[in-house]
Scaffold this motif. Sequence first.
Motif, mmCIF file in Angstrom:
data_model
loop_
_atom_site.group_PDB
_atom_site.id
_atom_site.type_symbol
_atom_site.label_atom_id
_atom_site.label_comp_id
_atom_site.label_asym_id
_atom_site.label_seq_id
_atom_site.Cartn_x
_atom_site.Cartn_y
_atom_site.Cartn_z
ATOM 1 N N PHE A 1 0.846 -1.192 0.000
ATOM 2 C CA PHE A 1 0.000 0.000 0.000
ATOM 3 C C PHE A 1 0.882 1.242 0.000
ATOM 4 N N TYR A 2 0.311 2.354 -0.421
ATOM 5 C CA TYR A 2 1.088 3.569 -0.645
ATOM 6 C C TYR A 2 1.344 4.350 0.642
ATOM 7 N N ASP A 3 2.298 5.287 0.552
ATOM 8 C CA ASP A 3 2.632 6.155 1.683
ATOM 9 C C ASP A 3 1.440 7.022 2.071
ATOM 10 N N GLU A 4 1.331 7.287 3.366
ATOM 11 C CA GLU A 4 0.251 8.133 3.862
ATOM 12 C C GLU A 4 0.736 9.360 4.628
ATOM 13 N N ASN A 5 1.852 9.280 5.321
ATOM 14 C CA ASN A 5 2.174 10.322 6.288
ATOM 15 C C ASN A 5 3.681 10.568 6.379
ATOM 16 N N VAL A 6 4.280 10.924 5.253
ATOM 17 C CA VAL A 6 5.711 11.232 5.230
ATOM 18 C C VAL A 6 5.896 12.702 5.619
ATOM 19 N N PRO A 7 6.777 13.006 6.574
ATOM 20 C CA PRO A 7 6.966 14.401 6.998
ATOM 21 C C PRO A 7 7.480 15.280 5.861
ATOM 22 N N GLU A 8 7.057 16.529 5.887
ATOM 23 C CA GLU A 8 7.581 17.523 4.953
ATOM 24 C C GLU A 8 8.665 18.336 5.641
ATOM 25 N N VAL A 9 9.656 18.701 4.891
ATOM 26 C CA VAL A 9 10.724 19.555 5.422
ATOM 27 C C VAL A 9 10.304 21.001 5.239
ATOM 28 N N PRO A 10 10.248 21.805 6.324
ATOM 29 C CA PRO A 10 9.885 23.219 6.170
ATOM 30 C C PRO A 10 10.873 23.934 5.264
ATOM 31 N N LYS B 1 16.225 6.962 18.834
ATOM 32 C CA LYS B 1 16.827 8.291 18.977
ATOM 33 C C LYS B 1 16.259 9.191 17.887
ATOM 34 N N ASP B 2 16.432 10.493 18.054
ATOM 35 C CA ASP B 2 15.921 11.448 17.053
ATOM 36 C C ASP B 2 16.625 11.241 15.718
ATOM 37 N N PHE B 3 15.857 11.415 14.653
ATOM 38 C CA PHE B 3 16.415 11.317 13.306
ATOM 39 C C PHE B 3 15.805 12.436 12.474
ATOM 40 N N ASP B 4 16.660 13.260 11.898
ATOM 41 C CA ASP B 4 16.182 14.427 11.163
ATOM 42 C C ASP B 4 16.898 14.523 9.813
ATOM 43 N N PRO B 5 16.463 13.732 8.825
ATOM 44 C CA PRO B 5 17.132 13.740 7.518
ATOM 45 C C PRO B 5 16.792 14.978 6.709
ATOM 46 N N ALA B 6 17.605 15.264 5.715
ATOM 47 C CA ALA B 6 17.333 16.392 4.832
ATOM 48 C C ALA B 6 16.062 16.155 4.018
ATOM 49 N N LYS B 7 15.827 14.891 3.680
ATOM 50 C CA LYS B 7 14.620 14.536 2.931
ATOM 51 C C LYS B 7 13.971 13.332 3.602
ATOM 52 N N PRO B 8 12.962 13.560 4.435
ATOM 53 C CA PRO B 8 12.290 12.438 5.102
ATOM 54 C C PRO B 8 11.755 11.430 4.098
ATOM 55 N N ALA B 9 11.824 10.166 4.492
ATOM 56 C CA ALA B 9 11.483 9.115 3.539
ATOM 57 C C ALA B 9 10.459 8.113 4.053
ATOM 58 N N TYR B 10 10.293 8.011 5.366
ATOM 59 C CA TYR B 10 9.466 6.943 5.910
ATOM 60 C C TYR B 10 8.105 7.478 6.371
ATOM 61 N N PRO B 11 7.008 6.831 5.979
ATOM 62 C CA PRO B 11 5.679 7.268 6.419
ATOM 63 C C PRO B 11 5.427 6.910 7.881
ATOM 64 N N ILE B 12 5.049 7.907 8.659
ATOM 65 C CA ILE B 12 4.827 7.710 10.097
ATOM 66 C C ILE B 12 3.463 7.070 10.333
ATOM 67 N N VAL B 13 3.449 6.065 11.202
ATOM 68 C CA VAL B 13 2.200 5.383 11.514
ATOM 69 C C VAL B 13 1.774 5.586 12.962
ATOM 70 N N GLY B 14 2.704 5.952 13.839
ATOM 71 C CA GLY B 14 2.344 6.148 15.241
ATOM 72 C C GLY B 14 3.548 6.475 16.093
ATOM 73 N N LYS B 15 3.362 6.314 17.403
ATOM 74 C CA LYS B 15 4.479 6.587 18.312
ATOM 75 C C LYS B 15 4.395 5.674 19.527
ATOM 76 N N VAL B 16 5.541 5.438 20.137
ATOM 77 C CA VAL B 16 5.641 4.584 21.314
ATOM 78 C C VAL B 16 5.021 5.306 22.499
ATOM 79 N N THR B 17 4.175 4.592 23.233
ATOM 80 C CA THR B 17 3.554 5.155 24.431
ATOM 81 C C THR B 17 4.020 4.458 25.698
ATOM 82 N N GLY B 18 4.751 3.368 25.543
ATOM 83 C CA GLY B 18 5.270 2.663 26.708
ATOM 84 C C GLY B 18 6.344 1.682 26.278
ATOM 85 N N GLY B 19 7.363 1.499 27.136
ATOM 86 C CA GLY B 19 8.433 0.551 26.826
ATOM 87 C C GLY B 19 9.524 1.115 25.943
#
Length: 296
Positions: A169-178, A218-236
């Motif tokens: 399935f296609y990308d849904e939520n890849v960050p944009e670089v300001p 750890k934080d990752f801040d690429p010049a061109k984001p590539a991975y679609p975000i699906v969620g975030k860790v809430t525990g563990g």
Amino acid sequence: MASSRDRQRKLARAKLDRQLARRASRTRRRRQIQAGIGAAVVLVLIVAGSAWALGAFDDDPQTKAADEDVCLWTPQDATANTNLKDVGTPPSKDVPTEGTRAMTVTTNQGAPVTVALDLASAPCAGASLAHLAGRGFYDNTKCHEITAEGALRCGDPSGTGLGGPSYSFYDENVPEVPEASPSASPSPGQPPAYPKGTVAMIANPPGANGSQFLVFFKDFDPAKPAYPIVGKVTGGLDVVTKVGALKTVDNGSGAKVKPGADVVIQSLTVGEPTTGSEPAATAPASGAPAASPSAG
């Protein structure tokens, strides 16, 4: 006698006149009713015609929306890539597009890792993860890579980086670089595209997401984001951080990215959708996943 007969004729004539008058009155009243009914019918037809032209008799918008496909699942050739596993496809309609879903990943490395899947920003990724989890796709599989970007890579039963389901399935939520302002330097307080604890899909070719996902320790801040975000860790998150600190060894292809100790997903479950929960990490859809030696 004559006068008596004349009087009777007059009375009979008067009676006849009254009957004719009543008959004429009834006729007029009947015609008025018929005219009123006819006008009402014409009015109803006019209103109905106007409503039809304006779409009042179309399907209910909510029903129509429910009938439309939310997600598109693209078949993948499992005969060409034997690392793919056929477990059917998730539903394409009635996919939850609001709230969150709790994903729980139990490993051999400590307490379970819980994730809030963002259904508003990545409904198809959430539907896919729920579908695969419901079929035990992730159970007793290994997280096969600790990436240079600072993420644990999981979700490939083959452990080769080429595995996944027989759909994508296609990308849904890849960050944009300001866009940088020509008159000002970037704000030092700008958050990274992938903060620590972000969960994102990873796939190759770009957009062909399947089952593999990243959990950033750890934080990752690429010049061109590539991975679609699906969620975030809430525990563990401490468990993920501990795994990220493991020594890496050769994965068999010359890359030292394989965890030195096995990181086994004993079970992965996805709960029912909930609303009112804290939303997961989101980003406007843009860009495409970077090249990676993997299938979805």
